[in-house]
Structure formats: structure tokens, C-alpha cells
Design an enzyme around this catalytic site. Structure first.
Site, PDB file in Angstrom:
ATOM      1  N   ASP A 102       0.854  -1.183   0.000  1.00 38.82           N
ATOM      2  CA  ASP A 102       0.000   0.000   0.000  1.00 38.82           C
ATOM      3  C   ASP A 102       0.895   1.241   0.000  1.00 38.82           C
ATOM      4  OD1 ASP A 102      -2.450   1.520   0.408  1.00 38.82           O
ATOM      5  OD2 ASP A 102      -3.228  -0.308   1.331  1.00 38.82           O
ATOM      6  N   ASP A 129      -3.098   4.560  -2.518  1.00 33.92           N
ATOM      7  CA  ASP A 129      -4.198   5.137  -1.757  1.00 33.92           C
ATOM      8  C   ASP A 129      -4.625   6.497  -2.326  1.00 33.92           C
ATOM      9  OD1 ASP A 129      -5.764   4.760   0.749  1.00 33.92           O
ATOM     10  OD2 ASP A 129      -4.845   6.667   1.298  1.00 33.92           O
TER      11      ASP A 129
HETATM   12  O1  ISL Z   1     -13.898   4.491   3.366  1.00 32.42           O
HETATM   13  C1  ISL Z   1     -14.503   5.255   2.674  1.00 32.42           C
HETATM   14  C2  ISL Z   1     -15.931   5.303   2.717  1.00 32.42           C
HETATM   15  O2  ISL Z   1     -16.326   4.557   3.784  1.00 32.42           O
HETATM   16  C3  ISL Z   1     -13.874   6.115   1.699  1.00 32.42           C
HETATM   17  O3  ISL Z   1     -14.353   7.391   1.714  1.00 32.42           O
HETATM   18  C4  ISL Z   1     -12.390   6.109   1.937  1.00 32.42           C
HETATM   19  O4  ISL Z   1     -12.050   6.963   2.962  1.00 32.42           O
HETATM   20  C5  ISL Z   1     -11.718   6.514   0.670  1.00 32.42           C
HETATM   21  O5  ISL Z   1     -12.074   5.552  -0.259  1.00 32.42           O
HETATM   22  C6  ISL Z   1     -10.233   6.520   0.812  1.00 32.42           C
HETATM   23  O6  ISL Z   1      -9.776   5.332   1.361  1.00 32.42           O
HETATM   24  C7  ISL Z   1      -8.417   5.178   1.563  1.00 32.42           C
HETATM   25  O7  ISL Z   1      -7.806   6.297   2.168  1.00 32.42           O
HETATM   26  C8  ISL Z   1      -8.193   6.588   3.507  1.00 32.42           C
HETATM   27  C9  ISL Z   1      -8.176   5.362   4.419  1.00 32.42           C
HETATM   28  O8  ISL Z   1      -8.836   5.649   5.614  1.00 32.42           O
HETATM   29  C10 ISL Z   1      -8.841   4.169   3.758  1.00 32.42           C
HETATM   30  O9  ISL Z   1      -8.735   3.040   4.587  1.00 32.42           O
HETATM   31  C11 ISL Z   1      -8.171   3.972   2.441  1.00 32.42           C
HETATM   32  O10 ISL Z   1      -8.606   2.808   1.781  1.00 32.42           O
HETATM   33  C12 ISL Z   1      -7.213   7.608   4.009  1.00 32.42           C
HETATM   34  O11 ISL Z   1      -5.911   7.161   3.825  1.00 32.42           O
END
Ligand code: ISL
Ligand code: CA
Length: 561
Positions: free
Chosen positions: A100, A201
Site C-alpha cells: 500500500d 491510496d
Molecule cells: O472508506 C470510505 C468510505 O467509507 C472512503 O471514503 C475512503 O475513505 C476513501 O475511499 C479513501 O480510502 C483510503 O484512504 C483513507 C483510508 O482511511 C482508507 O482506509 C483507504 O482505503 C485515508 O488514507
């Protein structure tokens, strides 16, 4: 495309959330050594690639998505030696590992941010996004993905910094060339270690539009929607092309961009088959169809998805990207509730058939399928949770904002919605057996177990030849053996059928016909199926042809008619 199929186009990915996979040392937290113990299991399933959620040093405000050191392992998970061992042992089994990459933001504990916030003339100041107050307020109206404003005033210099996620996740400033070079250097350090790729991410958010314009405020909401303003920003394709040249071309990597707010046009650029940016992306539209009709409540809802809308959406991505770009296929990840509870039926009567139906539907499409830990045994949402059991910052902040501050819904309604949509549904510890703590740990795990682990666990699944696990195993085998799963053209049948999802995959001389009953009722449907058709896989023991039993799923293969 047929001539030139890349390894990642035929691969199936298994996603591991290390914190919740296997605890090897009795501290209640999953770790790298725990993953090593289950490489045989992943090999048995047949997955080609593991995607590891973040394992780097982090204060864990957002469970590792707030990184304080990109080149060191969080001590809870082990150390770099444990990582190297895991990588070697995975490679020994022919399994690749992708990491990641969280570079839209860092932790506020990262040395870069500590320096950046220390003074306005610090060399790292411009690594983050700092702005003066406007009329004594935040620099613009953006709301954070995790509720509340996306800006925080830092008293040391009396300026605001941008955080699209938690306050402890300041956004990095990609306009700064020195920062970009530092990120590429860090990525190359991992590539040199021998990792096989990156899951990136929220990579669609790295290029903020000039002048940071306000976002539209949803009806009934307080803050502007930053996602629609920031996603696919003005220089994002330029930065990814640069990254491709500086890092990604240095090895035969697999890359998948998490692209919140992506549309077809941008998707075709991010994941174009011409290899200029990434290999594939995660789009979100099919995960938003069951959002609340009240935009101020966003994802918080408990209503089922409309099958006709789901078909239209998945089919759009299948047809629009075909031959031009590459899809990722997913139902689940660490941010989504469990698919069998969401689009299937997790009651004892229908859990197994409906989980197999959903797997069939997804795994016969074109793209690279992802399986999230526990999906392969039909793990369900955790309805034994009370509000105080949740750990996820998104859930906690949403409660503070929607229930306490804005009073848009009451606590009971919120809990109902979190049972249906909360991210912790995916993060409950992996259910390995009916033993204490589900075989995940020898002590109380960091996050409460789903109380159905005595019935739903890996040991039980492996002992039952009819289990969901073996259905996934079969789907993976089919993809590996039959090129039509990778190359066949997708064709939706009966777009307005509200109960059954049927589609074809077509090559020059062959067809697959995939039929999925999305209801718990029997349905009668007549599709043209030649007598010589081979039934490749089904979730019932026999074939009753036009009669589709509850959640029945079938894959036929035949010579083109
Ligand atoms: O999880 C979400 C909705 O429930 C999304 O809005 C999510 O925050 C978004 O897809 C981004 O996700 C990624 O970045 C975030 C992290 O919290 C998530 O786990 C990750 O998959 C911030 O780094
Ligand atoms: Ca541990």
C-alpha cells in the site's frame, strides 16, 4: 490485447489487512509472522498476489493510513527482517506481494510534517499545503472525508493546513518537485527490495486545483464537497506519468490506483493499456449505489441496492474500458461492509448460496479480481457490535458530527447504519476456527470478534467440499485455465430484469453465459443454451435449466451460436 496479455491481467489478488489477519505473538494484534503462517492457505485458494494494507510505522489514527516512516515496519507487525522473510517465502510459493502506497498525505508525526509546521521558512514548509485564514475562517469550505472541516489551524505559525482525511493526516503538496522526488526515491527503495507493485491510496486526489475553489455544499450539509473538486485534479496524469518513468518502469510491477471520484474518461487515462500511467484502478460507483438518498448522510444507510442500477453501472465499466484500459473487480475491501450481508443474504439459510452467487458474478467479468480476507469463507457484517465497540475513525467522527453536533439522526438509527455500512465490518478478526478468539489470537483481539465465528471459520470451510472457499478456488482455477475469462468481450443480457443478472463473455468462437439469481425466490428464465453446453460451475448440485432456485448461479460454456 489477445497477443499481449500481462501477468497481472490473469492474476487474482488476495487482500490482507494485517492487523486483523493472524496474531502470532499473543498481543491481540495481527502481524507479519501471522501472515507467514497462512501462506499455504492463500496458495491453496490459488491467489497469485497479496495486497498488504499499510504495515509502516504509524500512530494508527487511521490504522496505518497515517504513516510516520515510509521505510520502516510498525513494531506491532514485526520488523524489516520479518517483512523480508515474508516476501521471500511468498515468492518461494509463486505468490507476489504488492504494498500500500499512501502518499496523498502522511501522518502529522512524520518528520517532514514536524519540520514543516515548525516555521514558515523551514525548507519542508512547502511539502504540505498551508494557507492563511480568510476573514478569520478556514481558507475554503471543504469538508473532510472523515467529517468536519478539511483545515486545521496550527498555532505555531497561525496558518491552516489541509487534511482531506483526519487532522492527523496532513495532505502532501505534490506541486513541490523536491517532495515528489523524495516519494519516488522511497518507492524505488521498496522496488529494489523486490516487492511486486503498489496499491496507491486515493491517488486521484494528489493534484489540488489551483486556488483551491469551494466545493458544492450538499443539501442539508455544512461543508463543501472536496472530492468533486479535487478528484482527477489538473496535474494528476502528469505526476503519474512522471512516477511511471521514475519508478514504475524500473521493474515488472503491478499497480492499482484507488481513485475516489474517477469517471470513465479519467479511468481510461489512469489505467490505459498503453502503459503510460497505472495498470488498473479501483472505481467506487458500484459501492455508492446504496448511499442514503439524503446527500448530507452520504454512505450512512441500510437500504438494499437496486439490481438494475448495479447492472447498469458494472456494465458501463466493463464496456467502456474494454480494449482501452483495465478494470479491477471487487466487492469488498477494508473500507466496505461484507458483501454477503450487503448484496446477498447472510441468514443461515442463504448465506452460502448467495456468497457463491456474488463470487460467480464478479469473477466471470473482465478485469483483475480482488478477494478481501474472509470473503472466501463468507464472513458477514458484525451486528453484535454496540457503538462503544467500534474503533474506526470514520465511524467515530461520523457519530460526533451526525448524531451529536448536527443532530441529523439519532444514535439508534446511526447504529443501524453502521451495522450495514461501517468499515469495521470488514476489520473484525479473521475467523480461522471455532477455538478461543476464533484462532486469531490467544488473547482478546484489538477489535471485537464477530460472534458467529463458531459457525463461520476457515477450519469448517476447508472440511466441507461444498464450502464457499472451494467455490472461490474453482473460480480462480477457471480464470487461470480459460483465456476467455481474461479476454472475452462482455455483453449484458436483459438490462431491465430486476431479479436476475445474466451476461455473456464472447470470443471469436466461444461463449460463456453467466446467470445469477439475486433473489431468495425461485425464478423462471429461458436463455438460449445449446444442448452441448458445458456447465462449468454452479452453486447447486444439479441443473434445473429454466428454473433458477434462490440465489442460483451458473456458468455455461459453449461454442459460439
Ligand atoms: O472508506 C470510505 C468510505 O467509507 C472512503 O471514503 C475512503 O475513505 C476513501 O475511499 C479513501 O480510502 C483510503 O484512504 C483513507 C483510508 O482511511 C482508507 O482506509 C483507504 O482505503 C485515508 O488514507
Ligand atoms: Ca501480534
Amino acid at each position: 490485447m489477445k497477443e499481449n496479455i500481462k501477468w497481472w491481467q490473469k492474476a487474482v489478488v488476495y487482500q490482507i489487512y494485517p492487523r486483523s489477519f493472524q496474531d502470532s505473538n499473543g498481543d491481540g494484534i495481527g502481524d507479519l509472522q501471522g501472515i507467514r503462517q497462512h501462506l499455504d492457505y492463500i496458495q491453496k485458494l490459488g491467489a497469485d498476489v497479496i495486497w498488504l494494507n499499510p504495515v509502516y510505522v504509524s500512530p494508527n489514527l487511521d490504522n496505518g493510513y497515517d504513516i510516520a516512516d515510509y521505510e520502516a515496519i510498525n513494531h506491532e507487525f514485526g520488523d524489516m527482517q520479518a517483512f523480508d522473510n515474508l516476501l521471500t517465502e511468498a515468492h518461494d510459493r509463486g505468490i507476489k506481494i504488492i504494498m500500500d502506497l499512501v502518499v496523498n498525505h502522511s501522518s502529522d508525526q512524520h518528520p517532514w510534517f514536524i519540520e514543516s509546521r515548525s516555521s514558515k521558512d523551514n525548507p519542508k514548509r512547502d511539502f504540505y499545503i498551508w494557507r492563511d485564514a480568510v476573514d478569520g475562517h478556514e481558507p475554503n469550505n471543504w469538508g473532510s472525508f472523515f467529517s468536519g472541516p478539511a483545515w486545521k489551524l496550527d498555532t505555531a505559525t497561525n496558518q491552516y493546513y489541509l487534511h482531506l482525511f483526519a487532522t492527523g493526516q496532513p495532505d502532501l503538496n505534490w506541486e513541490n518537485k523536491t517532495l515528489r522526488d523524495a516519494i519516488y526515491k522511497m518507492m524505488n527503495w521498496w522496488v529494489d527490495k523486490g516487492i511486486d507493485g503498489f496499491r496507491m491510496d486515493v491517488i486521484s486526489l494528489i493534484s489540488k486545483p489551483d486556488n483551491l475553489p469551494d466545493g458544492p455544499i450538499p443539501v442539508g450539509g455544512t461543508y463543501g464537497d472536496a472530492n468533486s473538486i479535487v478528484a482527477n485534479g489538473p496535474r494528476v496524469h502528469q505526476y503519474l506519468t512522471e512516477m511511471r518513468q521514475q519508478v514504475l518502469n524500473n521493474s515488472d510491477l503491478m499497480t492499482v490506483g484507488e481513485t475516489a471520484g474517477v469517471d470513465i474518461e479519467n479511468a481510461k487515462r489512469y489505467s490505459a493499456l498503453d502503459a503510460s500511467e497505472l495498470n488498473m484502478i479501483f472505481q467506487f460507483e458500484h459501492m455508492e449505489l446504496d448511499n442514503n438518498p439524503n446527500p448530507a448522510l452520504g454512505k450512512w444507510n441500510d437500504q438494499p441496492v437496486d439490481l438494475i442500477k448495479l447492472k447498469a453501472n458494472l456494465s458501463k465499466w466493463q464496456t467502456e474500458l474494454a480494449g482501452k484500459a483495465w478494470n479491477s473487480l471487487y466487492w469488498n475491501n477494508h473500507d466496505q461492509p461484507r458483501i454477503v450481508s450487503r448484496f446477498g443474504d447472510d441468514s443461515p439459510e442463504f448465506r452460502v448460496v448467495s456468497a457463491k452467487m456474488l463470487a460467480t458474478l464478479l469473477h466471470c467479468m473482465q478485469g483483475t479480481p480482488y478477494i478481501y480476507q474472509g470473503e472466501e469463507i463468507g464472513m458477514t457484517n458484525a451486528t453484535n457490535y454496540h457503538l462503544e465497540d467500534y474503533n474506526d475513525i470514520e465511524i467515530k467522527n461520523a457519530y460526533d458530527y451526525l448524531v451529536i453536533k448536527e443532530q441529523l439522526i439519532d444514535a439508534q438509527t446511526f447504529l443501524k447504519y453502521v451495522h450495514a455500512k461501517g468499515r469495521d465490518n470488514a476489520r473484525t478478526p479473521m475467523q480461522w476456527s471455532a477455538n478461543d478468539y476464533a484462532g486469531f489470537s490467544t488473547v482478546q483481539p484489538w477489535l471485537k470478534l464477530n460472534n458467529n465465528y463458531a459457525e463461520i471459520n476457515v477450519e469448517t470451510a476447508l472440511a466441507d467440499p461444498d464450502s464457499i472457499f472451494y467455490h472461490y478456488q474453482k473460480l480462480i482455477q477457471l480464470r487461470h485455465e480459460l483465456p476467455i475469462f481474461t479476454t472475452g468481450e462482455y455483453l449484458l443480457l436483459d438490462s431491465d430484469d430486476a431479479e436476475v443478472y445474466a451476461y455473456k463473455r464472447l470470443t471469436k468462437d466461444e461463449e460463456l453465459l453467466v446467470i445469477c439469481n439475486f433473489t431468495k425466490e425461485g425464478q423462471i428464465r429461458l436463455y438460449p443454451i445449446p444442448d452441448a453446453a458445458e456447465l462449468l460451475l454452479s452453486n447447486y448440485l444439479d441443473d434445473q435449466h429454466e428454473l433458477l432456485r434462490p440465489f442460483e448461479a451458473k456458468i455455461y460454456r459453449f461454442k459460439k451460436i
